[in-house]
Design a protein around this motif. Structure first.
Motif, short mmCIF file in Angstrom:
data_model
loop_
_atom_site.label_atom_id
_atom_site.label_comp_id
_atom_site.label_asym_id
_atom_site.label_seq_id
_atom_site.Cartn_x
_atom_site.Cartn_y
_atom_site.Cartn_z
N ILE A 1 37.18 59.68 7.09
CA ILE A 1 35.95 59.84 7.84
C ILE A 1 34.89 60.60 7.05
O ILE A 1 33.70 60.40 7.23
CB ILE A 1 36.23 60.55 9.17
N ASN A 2 35.32 61.48 6.15
CA ASN A 2 34.32 62.36 5.55
C ASN A 2 33.65 61.83 4.28
O ASN A 2 33.70 62.42 3.23
CB ASN A 2 34.88 63.76 5.32
N SER A 3 33.03 60.70 4.45
CA SER A 3 32.05 60.25 3.46
C SER A 3 30.78 59.98 4.25
O SER A 3 30.83 59.72 5.45
CB SER A 3 32.53 58.97 2.77
N SER B 1 30.88 58.27 8.04
CA SER B 1 30.50 59.04 9.21
C SER B 1 29.24 58.46 9.86
O SER B 1 29.07 58.58 11.07
CB SER B 1 30.34 60.53 8.88
N MET C 1 33.77 61.55 -7.19
CA MET C 1 32.98 62.22 -8.23
C MET C 1 33.80 62.56 -9.47
O MET C 1 33.35 62.34 -10.60
CB MET C 1 32.40 63.51 -7.66
N VAL D 1 27.28 59.22 -9.43
CA VAL D 1 26.65 60.52 -9.64
C VAL D 1 27.57 61.41 -10.48
O VAL D 1 27.11 62.11 -11.39
CB VAL D 1 26.33 61.19 -8.29
N LEU E 1 26.24 62.98 -14.01
CA LEU E 1 26.16 64.41 -14.31
C LEU E 1 26.93 64.74 -15.59
O LEU E 1 26.48 65.53 -16.42
CB LEU E 1 26.71 65.22 -13.14
N LYS F 1 25.02 63.47 -18.63
CA LYS F 1 23.89 64.37 -18.91
C LYS F 1 24.36 65.62 -19.63
O LYS F 1 23.74 66.09 -20.58
CB LYS F 1 23.22 64.78 -17.59
N PRO G 1 22.64 60.25 0.73
CA PRO G 1 21.57 61.24 0.52
C PRO G 1 21.60 61.83 -0.89
O PRO G 1 20.57 62.18 -1.46
CB PRO G 1 21.91 62.33 1.54
N ILE G 2 22.78 61.91 -1.43
CA ILE G 2 22.97 62.48 -2.76
C ILE G 2 22.11 61.78 -3.82
O ILE G 2 21.71 62.39 -4.81
CB ILE G 2 24.47 62.37 -3.12
N VAL H 1 18.93 63.44 -4.54
CA VAL H 1 19.02 64.83 -5.00
C VAL H 1 19.29 64.88 -6.49
O VAL H 1 18.78 65.71 -7.21
CB VAL H 1 20.13 65.57 -4.23
N GLU I 1 19.23 64.21 -10.40
CA GLU I 1 18.10 63.94 -11.30
C GLU I 1 18.59 63.23 -12.54
O GLU I 1 19.49 63.72 -13.21
CB GLU I 1 17.44 65.26 -11.69
#
Lengths: 341, 341
Positions: B74-76, B80, B228, B257, B261, B264, B283-284, B287, B289
């Motif tokens: 559920i916790n993605s 959700s 990740m 992402v 990261l 980078k 949403p990530i 955020v 860059e």
DNA sequence: TTGTAGGCGTTATCAA
DNA sequence: TTGATAACGCCTACAA
């Protein structure tokens, strides 16, 4: 197409030429049934693909084996972690879960409460909405001796158990850390102050300022819905100030990140010009640049503990708890967004 | 403390000196009851604080008014959002929700399925686990004429309805966009290929390459759990390659992402050296860059449509659907991470 | 328009 | 160790 006939204990009893009473006992692992008989029954049940009818059972034993969960909204990292933790326990313990969202509205919360009540959940886990100012709507549960636990967004009360973190202490420590970075003008973004979580964080924040002889500036306090957009809005307000703060402590990560991004866009250097810190330790904090200082809030654990405590209470058939509240540990996580030295 | 006596239709009938049949009818808004009588009954029910017993009712009418949901975890953000969408409909329609997580394991999924079956849910909404290779465990539902809908992580079948997006097309368009940015060596990070979602994205990816006369390099294909950490792992592998790709298309945002990261950190310029794109529009992505190019996957809408379709099917009392699959629209969102020109 | 009564599938009491 | 039977609370023919 018509559905298959449902197989019941009557069918098993008939096939085996025994009584339903014995079948029921065997199925419930009653000791008072000869091992041999039990074996036959279990095998027959298996081969007939028998499933116990929980409604008939609930009707008799007045237990539903379901737990109700009422939360503001499920789609935040924190909340879905909590749900995940709750589910991990209820599944093992054989409880179902009825989840509903209040969407931060008191009317929804009351409606959800009623639904839970009609569904006769064995217990209730609640995180209160922004708007909730009293908890009368949980009275029916207390009267029926059904345990109710508040978690995260709790309510000062002796009638129900609160499971939370020490918000005041966590906020105090975080603020103190900012002060140690030589910040003198610290702003705070908060949520609905009706909710202990936010109010306590504010109190901790103010206490740290006071203990370090710093003044609390009313114009450095912002209150909003704590989402990214409103965070950006705060940034724009701050940019218009004659004197900007040199640090910002936001009551959650989402809002703080929204604020941070907007400040950066305006050319503000983080942490040199303004140090920043959030709350929750959402994954987003490790993605934003600079990485966000925050407080680790153990959502999954909170779910696990809430569910476990509730189920214990259900098993002991009492809605009251020895303790009045359970406090989980948090941890200050210092990252680049606040490291000036 | 003992709980209050439960009030039933018998109590209402007794107080009013009428039969329980009439009470039952009034409570169910049956037209065949005199308005005056109905009014009295409703008032009495109200004042007695009567709540209908859903178990007795379910036992009779063989409907439970609950819907089962089985998902990997559920916790993605995406999942959700889906749950949130589902809940928004079920609440309105008066259905409860039983949610359980498979944690990507087939054993858990089967166990959850059995629980749902014993709980006699009226319908089932499922997003399959990584491991799931067949769908035999849903047979009992089909036999009982209980509708089952797969969403997102679906399965090629004629027996159940699939609700999904056009993964192939979305991946094709995304890849084409990267090609238009002049990328020639495009890597792809994928998930379990047993799952249509990922397999289709891979197919779309390959098709775009082919149509633009670009070669598919086996060493540019990475398969993992799409989180990740594993994204960062892919980055390290890529850094060790004799020739690095000039673009990376990851099958979800989290993993992409993580990869970004880490690249980078190693000094790789995004998008100059390597253009990057993810999938989902978490949403990530706004955020990180540079902001991540991605495909908008309408999770909330998918939840809404899944729930609505399932409930319609329940109401029509048939587990079969006219359509074999429902395809939702997606949208390519181009951001800096892939904009070379 | 209302009432009577049977039954949904279990569990639990009592007796055998 | 097993069986007969009465609930649990509700809905729904069928009858009145």
């Amino acid at each position: 197409m018509t559905s298959e006939k449902e197989v019941t204990i009557n069918d098993i009893a008939a096939k085996l030429g025994i009584s339903i009473a014995t079948v029921s006992r065997a199925l419930n692992d009653d000791t008072a049934v000869r091992p041999n008989t039990k074996k036959k029954i279990l095998e027959m049940a298996e081969s007939l693909n028998y499933r116990t009818n929980n409604f008939a059972k609930s009707l008799r034993v007045k237990q539903t084996k379901t737990i109700g969960v009422i939360i503001p909204k499920i789609n935040s990292h924190f909340m879905s972690s909590v749900i995940s933790g709750i589910e991990s326990i209820t599944t093992i313990e054989g409880y179902g879960l009825i989840i509903s969202q209040s969407a931060e509205s008191i009317e929804n919360e009351i409606r959800n409460t009623k639904t839970m009540f009609s569904n006769r959940v064995d217990g209730l886990l609640v995180s209160l909405s922004y708007e909730t100012a009293n908890i009368h709507h949980f009275e029916p549960f207390r009267k029926k001796n059904t345990p109710v636990i508040f978690f995260d967004r709790t309510f000062e009360t002796n009638d129900y158990l609160n499971i939370q973190i020490d918000n005041r202490k966590a906020a105090y420590k975080l603020t103190e850390h900012l002060i140690q970075q030589n910040c003198k003008r610290i702003a705070h973004i908060t949520g609905a102050l009706k909710r202990d979580v936010y109010n306590e964080r504010l109190i901790g924040f103010k206490a740290a300022l006071k203990d370090h002889k710093l003044k609390f500036h009313e114009e450095y306090l912002f209150s909003n819905k704590l989402n990214m957009d409103e965070g950006a809005e705060v940034a724009r307000k701050i940019l218009r100030l004659k004197q900007m703060p040199d640090a910002i402590f936001g009551a959650n990560d989402d809002c703080t990140v929204g604020c941070l991004l907007e400040l950066k866009k305006a050319g503000v250097k983080i942490p040199e010009d303004i140090a920043m810190a959030g709350f929750n330790n959402d994954p987003i904090t490790k993605v934003v640049e600079p990485n966000l200082t925050t407080v680790n809030y153990p959502g999954f654990d909170m779910g696990v503990i809430s569910a476990r405590t509730l189920i214990n209470s259900i098993k002991e058939k009492k809605a009251s708890f020895q303790e009045n509240s359970i406090i989980l540990n948090t941890e200050l996580i210092i990252r680049e967004s606040s490291r000036k030295t």
